[in-house]
Scaffold this motif. Structure first.
Motif, PDB file in Angstrom:
ATOM      1  N   TYR A 191       6.478 -12.875  -2.043  1.00 56.94           N
ATOM      2  CA  TYR A 191       5.202 -12.941  -2.760  1.00 56.94           C
ATOM      3  C   TYR A 191       4.483 -11.939  -2.881  1.00 56.94           C
ATOM      4  O   TYR A 191       3.088 -11.753  -2.925  1.00 56.94           O
ATOM      5  CB  TYR A 191       4.496 -14.226  -2.383  1.00 56.94           C
ATOM      6  CG  TYR A 191       5.286 -15.708  -2.554  1.00 56.94           C
ATOM      7  CD1 TYR A 191       5.632 -16.117  -3.691  1.00 56.94           C
ATOM      8  CD2 TYR A 191       5.698 -16.126  -1.315  1.00 56.94           C
ATOM      9  CE1 TYR A 191       6.446 -17.242  -3.676  1.00 56.94           C
ATOM     10  CE2 TYR A 191       6.381 -17.339  -1.269  1.00 56.94           C
ATOM     11  CZ  TYR A 191       6.877 -17.926  -2.532  1.00 56.94           C
ATOM     12  OH  TYR A 191       7.505 -18.932  -2.457  1.00 56.94           O
TER      13      TYR A 191
ATOM     14  N   GLU B 211      14.407 -25.992  -0.577  1.00 55.80           N
ATOM     15  CA  GLU B 211      14.078 -24.846  -1.417  1.00 55.80           C
ATOM     16  C   GLU B 211      13.401 -23.761  -0.717  1.00 55.80           C
ATOM     17  O   GLU B 211      12.350 -23.368  -1.063  1.00 55.80           O
ATOM     18  CB  GLU B 211      13.690 -25.136  -2.694  1.00 55.80           C
ATOM     19  CG  GLU B 211      14.360 -26.247  -3.540  1.00 55.80           C
ATOM     20  CD  GLU B 211      13.707 -26.808  -4.729  1.00 55.80           C
ATOM     21  OE1 GLU B 211      12.041 -26.475  -4.857  1.00 55.80           O
ATOM     22  OE2 GLU B 211      14.218 -27.117  -5.716  1.00 55.80           O
TER      23      GLU B 211
ATOM     24  N   LYS C  76      11.590 -17.145  -6.517  1.00 58.09           N
ATOM     25  CA  LYS C  76      10.136 -16.611  -6.813  1.00 58.09           C
ATOM     26  C   LYS C  76       9.441 -15.744  -5.540  1.00 58.09           C
ATOM     27  O   LYS C  76       8.617 -15.052  -6.089  1.00 58.09           O
ATOM     28  CB  LYS C  76       9.289 -17.835  -6.960  1.00 58.09           C
ATOM     29  CG  LYS C  76       8.830 -18.574  -5.869  1.00 58.09           C
ATOM     30  CD  LYS C  76       8.084 -20.023  -6.356  1.00 58.09           C
ATOM     31  CE  LYS C  76       9.423 -20.799  -6.430  1.00 58.09           C
ATOM     32  NZ  LYS C  76       9.128 -22.122  -7.052  1.00 58.09           N
TER      33      LYS C  76
ATOM     34  N   SER D  37       3.200 -24.513   0.499  1.00 61.39           N
ATOM     35  CA  SER D  37       3.939 -23.306   1.117  1.00 61.39           C
ATOM     36  C   SER D  37       3.057 -22.841   2.306  1.00 61.39           C
ATOM     37  O   SER D  37       1.973 -23.247   2.356  1.00 61.39           O
ATOM     38  CB  SER D  37       3.675 -22.376  -0.141  1.00 61.39           C
ATOM     39  OG  SER D  37       4.859 -21.319   0.287  1.00 61.39           O
TER      40      SER D  37
ATOM     41  N   GLY E 257      11.964 -20.299   0.389  1.00 61.22           N
ATOM     42  CA  GLY E 257      11.408 -18.925  -0.369  1.00 61.22           C
ATOM     43  C   GLY E 257      11.008 -17.941   1.033  1.00 61.22           C
ATOM     44  O   GLY E 257      11.633 -17.070   1.533  1.00 61.22           O
ATOM     45  N   ARG E 258       9.944 -18.320   1.275  1.00 57.45           N
ATOM     46  CA  ARG E 258       9.033 -17.131   2.249  1.00 57.45           C
ATOM     47  C   ARG E 258       9.915 -17.200   3.489  1.00 57.45           C
ATOM     48  O   ARG E 258      10.032 -16.188   4.118  1.00 57.45           O
ATOM     49  CB  ARG E 258       7.757 -17.868   2.508  1.00 57.45           C
ATOM     50  CG  ARG E 258       6.694 -16.969   3.164  1.00 57.45           C
ATOM     51  CD  ARG E 258       5.556 -17.560   3.523  1.00 57.45           C
ATOM     52  NE  ARG E 258       5.157 -18.396   2.729  1.00 57.45           N
ATOM     53  CZ  ARG E 258       4.118 -17.816   1.735  1.00 57.45           C
ATOM     54  NH1 ARG E 258       3.466 -17.055   2.016  1.00 57.45           N
ATOM     55  NH2 ARG E 258       3.602 -18.913   0.908  1.00 57.45           N
TER      56      ARG E 258
ATOM     57  N   ARG F  80      -2.238 -10.892  -2.346  1.00 56.42           N
ATOM     58  CA  ARG F  80      -2.252 -11.900  -1.594  1.00 56.42           C
ATOM     59  C   ARG F  80      -3.444 -11.960  -0.678  1.00 56.42           C
ATOM     60  O   ARG F  80      -4.202 -12.921  -0.585  1.00 56.42           O
ATOM     61  CB  ARG F  80      -1.233 -12.219  -0.587  1.00 56.42           C
ATOM     62  CG  ARG F  80       0.175 -12.486  -1.306  1.00 56.42           C
ATOM     63  CD  ARG F  80       1.476 -12.913  -0.495  1.00 56.42           C
ATOM     64  NE  ARG F  80       1.265 -14.153   0.026  1.00 56.42           N
ATOM     65  CZ  ARG F  80       0.777 -14.547   1.338  1.00 56.42           C
ATOM     66  NH1 ARG F  80       0.432 -13.532   2.240  1.00 56.42           N
ATOM     67  NH2 ARG F  80       0.431 -15.652   1.568  1.00 56.42           N
TER      68      ARG F  80
ATOM     69  N   GLY G 195       8.465 -24.258   1.653  1.00 58.07           N
ATOM     70  CA  GLY G 195       7.309 -24.364   2.152  1.00 58.07           C
ATOM     71  C   GLY G 195       7.137 -24.041   3.602  1.00 58.07           C
ATOM     72  O   GLY G 195       5.897 -23.910   3.981  1.00 58.07           O
TER      73      GLY G 195
ATOM     74  N   TYR H 105      -5.691 -15.012  -1.739  1.00 61.21           N
ATOM     75  CA  TYR H 105      -5.762 -16.235  -0.776  1.00 61.21           C
ATOM     76  C   TYR H 105      -6.542 -15.992   0.528  1.00 61.21           C
ATOM     77  O   TYR H 105      -6.584 -16.940   1.509  1.00 61.21           O
ATOM     78  CB  TYR H 105      -4.330 -16.507  -0.532  1.00 61.21           C
ATOM     79  CG  TYR H 105      -3.366 -16.869  -1.400  1.00 61.21           C
ATOM     80  CD1 TYR H 105      -3.254 -17.874  -2.479  1.00 61.21           C
ATOM     81  CD2 TYR H 105      -2.345 -15.874  -1.569  1.00 61.21           C
ATOM     82  CE1 TYR H 105      -2.386 -17.888  -3.316  1.00 61.21           C
ATOM     83  CE2 TYR H 105      -1.298 -16.083  -2.293  1.00 61.21           C
ATOM     84  CZ  TYR H 105      -1.455 -16.753  -3.430  1.00 61.21           C
ATOM     85  OH  TYR H 105      -0.465 -17.090  -4.328  1.00 61.21           O
TER      86      TYR H 105
ATOM     87  N   MET I  48       4.957 -10.520  -7.010  1.00 61.01           N
ATOM     88  CA  MET I  48       3.518 -11.033  -7.786  1.00 61.01           C
ATOM     89  C   MET I  48       2.893  -9.588  -7.896  1.00 61.01           C
ATOM     90  O   MET I  48       1.911  -9.522  -8.407  1.00 61.01           O
ATOM     91  CB  MET I  48       2.655 -11.587  -6.826  1.00 61.01           C
ATOM     92  CG  MET I  48       3.126 -13.114  -6.491  1.00 61.01           C
ATOM     93  SD  MET I  48       2.136 -14.223  -5.163  1.00 61.01           S
ATOM     94  CE  MET I  48       0.858 -14.324  -6.112  1.00 61.01           C
TER      95      MET I  48
ATOM     96  N   HIS J  33       7.707 -31.172  -3.877  1.00 59.37           N
ATOM     97  CA  HIS J  33       7.564 -29.817  -3.132  1.00 59.37           C
ATOM     98  C   HIS J  33       5.851 -29.831  -2.626  1.00 59.37           C
ATOM     99  O   HIS J  33       5.129 -29.886  -3.665  1.00 59.37           O
ATOM    100  CB  HIS J  33       7.506 -28.698  -3.836  1.00 59.37           C
ATOM    101  CG  HIS J  33       7.193 -27.400  -3.287  1.00 59.37           C
ATOM    102  ND1 HIS J  33       7.823 -26.785  -2.411  1.00 59.37           N
ATOM    103  CD2 HIS J  33       6.019 -26.773  -3.549  1.00 59.37           C
ATOM    104  CE1 HIS J  33       7.117 -25.565  -2.104  1.00 59.37           C
ATOM    105  NE2 HIS J  33       6.006 -25.526  -2.732  1.00 59.37           N
TER     106      HIS J  33
HETATM  107  N1  LLP Z   1      10.055 -25.079  -4.431  1.00 57.43           N
HETATM  108  C1  LLP Z   1       9.258 -25.128  -5.203  1.00 57.43           C
HETATM  109  C2  LLP Z   1       9.240 -26.046  -6.338  1.00 57.43           C
HETATM  110  C3  LLP Z   1       7.980 -24.107  -5.120  1.00 57.43           C
HETATM  111  O1  LLP Z   1       7.159 -24.579  -5.969  1.00 57.43           O
HETATM  112  C4  LLP Z   1       7.919 -23.173  -4.174  1.00 57.43           C
HETATM  113  C5  LLP Z   1       6.910 -22.344  -3.961  1.00 57.43           C
HETATM  114  C6  LLP Z   1       9.192 -23.059  -3.382  1.00 57.43           C
HETATM  115  C7  LLP Z   1      10.406 -23.857  -3.539  1.00 57.43           C
HETATM  116  C8  LLP Z   1       9.498 -22.139  -2.255  1.00 57.43           C
HETATM  117  O2  LLP Z   1       8.360 -22.279  -1.214  1.00 57.43           O
HETATM  118  P1  LLP Z   1       8.266 -21.145   0.068  1.00 57.43           P
HETATM  119  O3  LLP Z   1       9.428 -21.700   0.953  1.00 57.43           O
HETATM  120  O4  LLP Z   1       8.327 -19.963  -0.538  1.00 57.43           O
HETATM  121  O5  LLP Z   1       6.828 -21.771   0.636  1.00 57.43           O
HETATM  122  N2  LLP Z   1       2.079 -17.210  -3.964  1.00 57.43           N
HETATM  123  C9  LLP Z   1       2.040 -17.862  -2.743  1.00 57.43           C
HETATM  124  C10 LLP Z   1       3.121 -18.857  -2.552  1.00 57.43           C
HETATM  125  C11 LLP Z   1       3.156 -19.841  -3.953  1.00 57.43           C
HETATM  126  C12 LLP Z   1       4.427 -20.734  -3.674  1.00 57.43           C
HETATM  127  C13 LLP Z   1       4.756 -21.336  -4.977  1.00 57.43           C
HETATM  128  N3  LLP Z   1       5.855 -22.384  -4.795  1.00 57.43           N
HETATM  129  C14 LLP Z   1       1.822 -17.203  -1.570  1.00 57.43           C
HETATM  130  O6  LLP Z   1       1.829 -15.747  -1.662  1.00 57.43           O
HETATM  131  O7  LLP Z   1       1.479 -17.607  -0.536  1.00 57.43           O
END
Ligand code: LLP
Length: 446
Positions: free
Chosen positions: A390, A290, A66, A210, A292-293, A330, A248, A334, A394, A207
């Motif tokens: 994102y 998991e 995502k 983030s 992402g960022r 963003r 996260g 946010y 997005m 989870h």
């Molecule tokens: N796993 C699950 C179930 C999640 O919901 C998410 C992010 C991740 C993994 C990955 O998280 P990361 O490592 O990327 O933080 N649009 C927002 C962030 C939304 C995150 C949604 N879920 C932003 O731009 O800050």
């Protein structure tokens, strides 16, 4: 200013990424442009893999696509040995189109449709993370009709508040995600899952949020989840072997951000899981992450061309660029803060304080407020750092802006991985009822 990966300032004072000058990339591919430092993405993938390998006997890293989902990125994740976390039929389709091995796909999401579940079961994705009772029963029904047994994890809401923006906190009691632990719903879900004919409960998922800098939330989550695994063993006799702790990990955007390294993050969480397992004499599960960022965020740079300027003496100077909240919502969503620099004047001293505004018809369409930069003229290039996560994913067509192109750069080569949208792309799905059609309108249907 903090440059990451292969980004540097060259002798001409131009920002350079992957051995290519940003002004040249802007010329060649147009603006706004998303430039992704391929080497840094790969390095981040490897940091995750190495960190889990060093700390855990059984583990998996699923890139949360995502954050940035394109076919090329799915291929890259596969090449780097990562699994993939998808959250919609569209992400699943993208992964499949890129040839990503289905067995390495985790399917998350709080309201998967029957069609999405069917597509996932047919594709034989590795794990479906079931979020609620409705989905549990729907998935069992779909699996039984397709005569398949599906490996699932249950998403648990562990009642932990991560220190981050409220919109991207997910583990607290008042959350739309998962089975609530505190009120017994999670235990009821485990029992219900174990009784489903075509589902095989493999483990648990959580989870907590983030853009997280403080690891204590993860440590707490690990403790709560392992304790719950033990409770499940005591009550049902079943030992669940997989524990997915979500993503996260936060990254640096601007002053005040204090990210923790991937190695420290994994080391700390792994230690907490191991200690808790030891205390409870619970066998160490396979631990899944998991991220992402932390994989793509720092590897991206968004490049915009400067146009109009509005000075309000004694108040503020606005400098407008050719993108904005349509390609990066963003800041508006946010209040996110970014580091900006002038890609074609990267070694000039700051000369004025300006606010970089987008071109959308909203006063809130501001990319960076009150930033000190060299004097900006029309045609200059503003680069926003840490733009890999994102943003493109997005982006919208608000104001009928076309979504930017994305290029991967590496060792002096640029690879276009997403074409810039055209105006024809914008109207591709538009229809004019035949009765309203007139000469000159491009398309009249029915
Ligand atoms: N796993 C699950 C179930 C999640 O919901 C998410 C992010 C991740 C993994 C990955 O998280 P990361 O490592 O990327 O933080 N649009 C927002 C962030 C939304 C995150 C949604 N879920 C932003 O731009 O800050």
């Amino acid at each position: 200013m903090k440059l990451t990966g292969t980004a540097r300032i060259n002798g001409k004072g131009y920002l350079e990424i992957g051995g290519l000058s940003v002004p040249e990339l802007a010329e060649r591919f147009g603006t706004p442009l998303y430039i992704m430092d391929e080497e840094l993405i790969r390095e981040n993938c490897r940091s995750w893999r190495e960190a889990v390998k060093a700390n855990l006997p059984r583990a998996d890293v699923a890139y949360a696509c995502k954050a940035f989902c394109t076919m090329a990125m799915c291929r890259l994740a596969e090449e780097e040995g990562l699994s993939l976390d998808v959250v919609s039929g569209g992400e699943l389709y993208t992964a499949q189109a890129a040839g990503f091995p289905a067995g390495r796909i985790y399917f998350n999401g709080n309201n998967k449709s029957r069609d999405e579940l069917e597509a996932a079961v047919r594709a034989k994705v590795g794990r479906i993370i079931v979020d609620n009772f409705y989905e549990l029963h729907l998935l069992n029904e779909v699996a039984s009709r397709l005569r398949q047994r599906v490996g699932i994890l249950l998403r648990i809401s562990p009642g932990i508040e991560a220190h981050t923006h409220a919109y991207i906190q997910t583990g607290q009691l008042d959350s739309k995600f998962g089975f609530t632990l505190e009120n017994g719903q999670a235990l009821a879900a485990v029992k219900e899952a174990l009784s489903q004919s075509h589902l095989e409960l493999k483990g648990l998922h959580c989870h907590i949020g983030s853009q997280i800098f403080a690891l204590d939330g993860y440590v707490k989550a690990a403790q709560v989840m392992v304790s719950f695994l033990e409770e499940i063993r005591q009550i049902t006799g079943v030992v669940l072997e997989e524990l997915d702790l979500g993503g996260g990990l936060g990254v640096y955007y601007s002053e005040g951000d204090t990210p923790v390294s991937i190695a420290t993050c994994v080391g700390t969480i792994a230690a907490a899981v191991k200690e808790c397992c030891r205390e409870l004499s619970f066998p160490l599960p396979k631990v899944i992450f998991e991220p992402g960022r932390s994989i793509v965020g720092p590897a991206g740079t968004a490049v915009y061309r400067v146009g109009a300027r509005k000075e309000i003496p004694g108040v503020r100077t606005y400098v407008a660029v050719d993108g904005g909240m349509a390609d990066n919502p963003r800041p508006a969503l946010y209040g996110s803060r970014y580091t900006a620099l002038v890609a074609n004047k990267a070694n000039q001293l700051p000369a004025e304080v300006v606010t970089i505004a987008g071109k959308c018809c909203e006063s809130g369409d501001i990319l960076v407020s009150d930033v000190k930069l060299p004097r900006l003229e029309p045609g200059d290039l503003v680069a926003m750092l840490t733009a890999g996560a994102y943003q493109y994913s997005m982006a919208s067509n608000y104001n009928r802006l076309t979504r930017p192109a994305v290029v991967f750069v590496r060792d002096g080569e640029a690879y276009l991985v997403v074409r810039r949208e055209s105006f024809d792309d914008l109207i591709r799905n538009d229809l004019i009822p035949a009765a309203w059609a007139k000469e000159g309108s491009l398309r009249a249907v029915r």
